[in-house]
Write an enzyme that holds these catalytic residues in place. Structure first.
Site, PDB file in Angstrom:
ATOM      1  N   PRO A   2       0.738  -1.257   0.000  1.00  0.00           N
ATOM      2  CA  PRO A   2       0.000   0.000   0.000  1.00  0.00           C
ATOM      3  C   PRO A   2       0.763   1.299   0.000  1.00  0.00           C
ATOM      4  O   PRO A   2       0.394   2.151   0.783  1.00  0.00           O
ATOM      5  CB  PRO A   2      -0.762  -0.083   1.311  1.00  0.00           C
ATOM      6  CG  PRO A   2       0.099  -0.917   2.196  1.00  0.00           C
ATOM      7  CD  PRO A   2       1.081  -1.602   1.334  1.00  0.00           C
ATOM      8  N   GLU A   3       1.721   1.565  -0.786  1.00  0.00           N
ATOM      9  CA  GLU A   3       2.119   2.965  -0.930  1.00  0.00           C
ATOM     10  C   GLU A   3       1.482   3.469  -2.222  1.00  0.00           C
ATOM     11  O   GLU A   3       0.822   2.704  -2.920  1.00  0.00           O
ATOM     12  CB  GLU A   3       3.646   3.107  -0.936  1.00  0.00           C
ATOM     13  CG  GLU A   3       4.268   2.564   0.361  1.00  0.00           C
ATOM     14  CD  GLU A   3       5.772   2.715   0.429  1.00  0.00           C
ATOM     15  OE1 GLU A   3       6.269   3.778   0.053  1.00  0.00           O
ATOM     16  OE2 GLU A   3       6.444   1.760   0.841  1.00  0.00           O
ATOM     17  N   LYS A  59      -2.900   7.193  -0.340  1.00  0.00           N
ATOM     18  CA  LYS A  59      -2.893   5.733  -0.388  1.00  0.00           C
ATOM     19  C   LYS A  59      -4.312   5.175  -0.318  1.00  0.00           C
ATOM     20  O   LYS A  59      -4.494   3.974  -0.123  1.00  0.00           O
ATOM     21  CB  LYS A  59      -2.065   5.178   0.775  1.00  0.00           C
ATOM     22  CG  LYS A  59      -0.613   5.649   0.784  1.00  0.00           C
ATOM     23  CD  LYS A  59       0.114   5.172   2.040  1.00  0.00           C
ATOM     24  CE  LYS A  59       1.474   5.835   2.160  1.00  0.00           C
ATOM     25  NZ  LYS A  59       2.112   5.540   3.467  1.00  0.00           N
ATOM     26  N   HIS A  92      -8.264 -15.408   4.917  1.00  0.00           N
ATOM     27  CA  HIS A  92      -8.137 -13.985   5.257  1.00  0.00           C
ATOM     28  C   HIS A  92      -8.941 -13.057   4.357  1.00  0.00           C
ATOM     29  O   HIS A  92      -8.625 -11.875   4.254  1.00  0.00           O
ATOM     30  CB  HIS A  92      -6.665 -13.554   5.267  1.00  0.00           C
ATOM     31  CG  HIS A  92      -5.781 -14.432   6.084  1.00  0.00           C
ATOM     32  ND1 HIS A  92      -5.919 -14.581   7.452  1.00  0.00           N
ATOM     33  CD2 HIS A  92      -4.758 -15.247   5.720  1.00  0.00           C
ATOM     34  CE1 HIS A  92      -5.019 -15.436   7.895  1.00  0.00           C
ATOM     35  NE2 HIS A  92      -4.301 -15.855   6.861  1.00  0.00           N
ATOM     36  N   ARG A 111      -3.598  -9.004   8.154  1.00  0.00           N
ATOM     37  CA  ARG A 111      -3.481  -8.346   9.461  1.00  0.00           C
ATOM     38  C   ARG A 111      -4.715  -7.547   9.873  1.00  0.00           C
ATOM     39  O   ARG A 111      -4.724  -6.952  10.944  1.00  0.00           O
ATOM     40  CB  ARG A 111      -2.237  -7.456   9.468  1.00  0.00           C
ATOM     41  CG  ARG A 111      -0.973  -8.302   9.429  1.00  0.00           C
ATOM     42  CD  ARG A 111       0.271  -7.478   9.372  1.00  0.00           C
ATOM     43  NE  ARG A 111       0.533  -6.810  10.624  1.00  0.00           N
ATOM     44  CZ  ARG A 111       1.548  -5.963  10.812  1.00  0.00           C
ATOM     45  NH1 ARG A 111       2.348  -5.688   9.802  1.00  0.00           N
ATOM     46  NH2 ARG A 111       1.736  -5.410  11.964  1.00  0.00           N
ATOM     47  N   ARG A 264      10.526   3.066  12.619  1.00  0.00           N
ATOM     48  CA  ARG A 264      10.485   2.343  11.349  1.00  0.00           C
ATOM     49  C   ARG A 264      11.894   1.960  10.914  1.00  0.00           C
ATOM     50  O   ARG A 264      12.830   2.752  11.030  1.00  0.00           O
ATOM     51  CB  ARG A 264       9.853   3.204  10.247  1.00  0.00           C
ATOM     52  CG  ARG A 264       8.510   3.814  10.604  1.00  0.00           C
ATOM     53  CD  ARG A 264       7.431   2.777  10.865  1.00  0.00           C
ATOM     54  NE  ARG A 264       7.231   1.888   9.737  1.00  0.00           N
ATOM     55  CZ  ARG A 264       6.450   2.154   8.691  1.00  0.00           C
ATOM     56  NH1 ARG A 264       5.797   3.282   8.637  1.00  0.00           N
ATOM     57  NH2 ARG A 264       6.316   1.299   7.716  1.00  0.00           N
TER      58      ARG A 264
END
Length: 276
Positions: A2-3, A59, A92, A111, A264
């Site tokens: 997801p960028e 995003k 998922h 997640r 990060r």
DNA sequence: AGCACTGTTTACAT
DNA sequence: TATGTAAACAGTGC
């Protein structure tokens, strides 16, 4: 995935697949992903809506329905799969759009961090959460050296943290920030207000250049298990520092270092990006 | 085996 | 107010 470049790639793919399709029903298996509205209401509202088109802001993926904007954020691991009527459900998958043509769109997210927002088309999206805090688009004419210079004034946090924060410019994430700072020859821990005019200019220039290149290459695919059906871009071949700890810099042969910035993982070349 | 890490954002602490 | 940290969650790798 997801960028910005990955979301742009997903947008393009979905525009090919689901534009014009009408939603017959919506199945939801993880209710907390729906924000700002009850899951029941969400289902009712999108039923019988047709997907007019998709766009992107930062995003976020925006589904333009007849009467609503559906905002989708993939966070760390969100993915879409367009499937025929008889596909065996993958693990998922937390949401399924069933279309009247009997095909379906799966939202899969290991997640469970991804989110959906739904707004009436009558609202001004820019004023609504989560858009009301989003900064300028990197490809817009508002993203200029002088804009960035102004926003850097008296910011005491590291430039990497500021670029990751979506409120100045949106779309950069952990991979592309490292790559932009390497190309601009700026150390990730540099206090934002200390950037020189030239460094600001380079950060702006390479933000646009790196994102543009990554879009052309359909994004970056790392942690390969994630790319089975979804997007498989090739920008990973262009990475100069990210995930290259203990390998040597392509420019100067110095060993790439990994440090923590704002929690990060951060990769950089200490010779090409000296700390001042 | 257990812990630290992971392409993100937010809510809450200081 | 501005910046820093923890939390949401599940899987991988050391």
């Amino acid at each position: 995935m997801p960028e910005l470049p990955e979301v742009e790639t997903v947008k393009e793919a979905l525009n090919e697949k689901i534009k014009g399709l009408k939603i017959k029903s919506f199945e939801l298996y993880y209710e907390p992903m729906i924000k700002g509205i009850s899951p029941q209401l969400f289902k009712e509202k999108i039923q019988n809506q047709t997907v007019q088109s998709l766009s992107r802001r930062g995003k976020y993926l925006i589904f333009h329905l007849d009467d609503y904007y559906l905002l989708s954020h993939l966070r760390m691991e969100g993915k879409y799969f367009y499937e025929g009527p008889d596909s065996e459900l993958a693990p998922h998958v937390h949401a399924i759009f069933n279309f009247f043509n009997n095909d379906q769109l799966w939202y899969q997210d290991v997640r469970k961090f991804g989110t959906f927002h739904l707004y009436e088309k009558t609202v001004n999206l820019e004023e609504m959460p989560p858009f009301q805090v989003l900064g300028v688009e990197p490809f817009s004419e508002q993203f200029t050296d002088s804009y960035v210079k102004e926003r850097l004034q008296n910011k005491r946090k590291p430039i990497k943290s500021l670029l990751l924060d979506q409120t100045m410019v949106c779309g950069l994430g952990n991979i592309y920030v490292d790559e932009v700072l390497f190309r601009a020859k700026v150390h990730p821990l540099t206090q934002s207000f200390k950037l020189t005019e030239q460094e600001i200019k380079d950060v702006v220039k390479y933000t646009v250049e790196v994102l543009d290149c990554a879009i052309k290459l359909k994004g970056t695919t790392i942690r390969t298990f994630s790319s089975q059906h979804g997007v498989s871009g090739t920008f990973q071949n262009e990475l100069r520092v990210h995930q290259r700890k203990d390998e040597t810099c392509y420019e100067c042969k110095t060993v790439i270092e990994k440090i923590k910035v704002g929690g990060r993982g951060t990769y950089y070349c200490k010779l090409c990006q000296p700390q001042k």
